[in-house]
Design an enzyme around this catalytic site. Structure first.
Site, PDB file in Angstrom:
ATOM      1  N   ASN A   1       2.184   6.488 -11.950  1.00 26.89           N
ATOM      2  CA  ASN A   1       3.602   6.306 -11.661  1.00 26.89           C
ATOM      3  C   ASN A   1       3.900   6.488 -10.178  1.00 26.89           C
ATOM      4  OD1 ASN A   1       6.458   6.060 -12.767  1.00 26.89           O
ATOM      5  ND2 ASN A   1       6.596   8.002 -11.683  1.00 26.89           N
TER       6      ASN A   1
ATOM      7  N   HIS B   1      -5.737  -0.399   4.146  1.00 23.79           N
ATOM      8  CA  HIS B   1      -5.348   0.868   4.777  1.00 23.79           C
ATOM      9  C   HIS B   1      -6.419   1.349   5.758  1.00 23.79           C
ATOM     10  CE1 HIS B   1      -2.237   1.126   1.637  1.00 23.79           C
ATOM     11  NE2 HIS B   1      -1.683   2.077   2.373  1.00 23.79           N
TER      12      HIS B   1
END
Length: 567
Positions: A430, A475
């Site tokens: 989440n 990243h």
């Protein structure tokens, strides 16, 4: 204590018929029937509680205990139902807002408008994705803008401002005590944002190329889809587009950054814009190719359905990575709101400066003069947790809230859901979905769902693994170019601990303890990232390479650099 008090009250009510003959209590019959045996009954005192031996009183007490048990069960059931109802209401409101957005762009029913032809319906279909097949944009505010209207939440914002004031005062006091001056110097900021004119020129070249080349290629490709060799033209134009993405947008900005030795902040500006523009160009092509292919199948349509240049230009500035011809718009621009957001971005920039000056640089300068062994690493990680968490909060607030909301306000962009309540996450799954909704949407629709579409929904774990890999590689690429060295700490955290926590701390984990575990892992990860990258940065400065071989470039310098001699 509650049960004892309730039992006492109920027992007194049950014994009231013996003292009040006019009481309408139905339990009166029990006392009257047992009146003859009353002298024979004994009231036993044990630990201050009287136990009646009458059968009638025992039955009443049994009923009382049953009532209390039912009361406790009802209270537990009420709390569970309220938690479930809250989750269902949130899901229902989200789906309702998405359906309302689709109704706004859908044609009116036949009772309010004349019937549409198939050709007109096909044109209307191009303005929005079919239901359930793409992101629905809805007019809504950012979550923090709503929360800051609550005084209790706004107090937390005031606490961070007070901490910034204390950082400034501590810098002034330390400078006055050590050097006898009251002057704030910003050498670190001046260094980090060096060569800004060249940064601006590089960005202009990138932006103009992404504005002109993908749109022109797409327009030319769309005109060839009713020609004699549409598949060959698709392969040709697709190859040219990929070559443009790799060389013009991918290689050239990186070459400029490395050749001119841009400082870290200037590097971040160029590289982040490079990644953003590449994702924008991909989204524009990905969203418009299907409708051109469907136009090619319809022989009666007059011309290819290609968006206007103004729509593509708006998309390049809009705070989203999902292309649409139209977005929900606000009627006015609140320039005071825009100014406040840009001032908050500036405040976060100075805040991060003082975090590094007061908490990071003194620590890493001293620790960099010692051998970086296991003991030094453990101390460094735990000392880096506080500044790492502050940098995390500042980066989130400055970019995902202030910067994106400022541009959204200037463009009248009404959908401000750039993030969700990630701080309430009880699972890392989440957290990944709610931390950065803008990037998550791009990865979900153009990586995860496209892989499922190509594999006919047979490789869901492989699609999820590929999403993590793409995110980790991008990243790490950004950090490697901006810092000037390859040290795959973030990549390992993403691919190892990130994947592991994604399956262990999944969506079925509920309760406050899982939120505590999530925050503990997040804090520890920030400490590891800040510690290891900072140590490697100082190692690169103190121990330059003598032989610039490929293996030496890949090997972290902090593992073998002895800095205590001569420093």
């Amino acid at each position: 204590m509650e049960r004892g008090e309730d039992d006492g009250v109920l027992r007194s009510r049950c014994r009231s018929p013996e003292t009040s003959p006019t009481s309408p209590d139905p339990d009166r019959s029990f006392s009257s029937l047992d009146g003859d045996r009353k002298p024979e009954q004994q009231q036993q005192q044990g630990n201050g509680v009287s136990h009646a031996t009458s059968n009638g009183i025992i039955e009443v007490e049994h009923v009382i205990s049953k009532k209390l048990q039912l009361k406790r069960k009802a209270e537990h059931l009420k709390s569970d139902l309220m938690h479930q109802l809250d989750g269902h209401v949130n899901d229902f409101m989200d789906s309702l807002m998405e359906e309302s957005s689709s109704l706004e762009s859908a044609p009116l029913p036949a009772s309010f408008s004349p019937p549409l032809s198939d050709k007109e319906r096909s044109k209307l279909r191009y303005f929005r994705p079919p239901h359930g097949e793409g992101k629905q944009f809805v007019s809504r505010r950012s979550l923090l803008d709503e929360l800051f209207e609550v005084n209790h939440i706004r107090t937390i914002y005031h606490m961070f401002i007070a901490l910034l004031i204390l950082f400034i005062l501590s810098t002034l006091v330390v400078d006055f005590i050590d050097e006898g001056r009251l002057v704030l110097h910003f050498e670190l900021l001046v260094y980090a944002f060096g060569q800004l004119p060249l940064v601006v020129c590089t960005w202009i070249c990138m932006f103009l190329s992404v504005l002109l080349v993908p749109y022109s290629l797409f327009q030319l490709w769309a005109q060839t889809q009713r020609g004699s060799h549409p598949q060959f033209c698709s392969v040709l134009f697709g190859s040219v587009f990929l070559l443009f993405q790799a060389l013009a947008v991918g290689f050239l900005p990186t070459f400029v950054v490395l050749t001119n030795s841009f400082p870290p902040a200037s590097c971040f500006i160029v590289i982040l814009e490079q990644v953003r523009l590449m994702m924008k160009a991909h989204s524009f092509v990905r969203e418009n190719v299907p409708r051109v292919l469907s136009w090619a199948k319809e022989k009666n349509s007059p011309g290819p359905v290609v968006p206007q240049v103004s729509q593509y230009l708006y998309f390049l500035f809009a705070p989203t990575l999902i292309y649409r011809d139209k977005y929900p718009r606000n009627p006015v621009i609140r320039w005071g709101y825009v100014a406040s957001k840009f001032l908050q971005v500036l405040g976060c920039l100075f805040y991060a400066y003082y975090v590094f000056v007061r908490l990071c640089i003194p620590q890493f300068r001293s620790s960099s003069r010692q051998l970086f062994d296991l003991r030094a690493m453990v101390l460094c990680v735990f000392n880096s947790i506080l500044p790492g968490v502050l940098v995390l909060f500042l980066g989130f607030f400055a970019f995902l809230h202030c910067w994106l909301n400022a541009f959204a306000e200037m463009l009248c962009f009404a959908d401000r859901m750039f993030y969700k309540d990630w701080w309430n996450s009880t699972s890392f799954a989440n957290y990944y979905r709610t931390w950065n909704v803008v990037v998550h949407d791009w990865l979900y629709y153009y990586v995860y769902r496209d892989i499922l579409w190509m594999s006919q929904k047979r490789f869901r774990p492989a699609a999820m693994l590929f999403v993590f890999t793409v995110s980790a590689v991008v990243h790490e690429y950004i950090l490697a170019i901006c810092f000037g060295f390859f040290y795959p700490v973030l990549f390992c955290l993403f691919m190892c601990f990130g994947m592991m926590f994604n399956f262990i701390l999944h969506d079925r984990r509920k309760g406050p303890i899982w939120n505590v575990i999530m925050w503990t892992s997040l804090f520890l990860g920030q400490g590891v990232i800040l510690c290891l990258y900072s140590q490697e940065w100082y190692a690169q400065q103190y121990c330059p390479l003598t032989e610039a071989s490929f293996l030496e470039l890949l090997k972290p310098r902090s593992w073998s650099c002895h800095r205590d001699a001569g420093l």
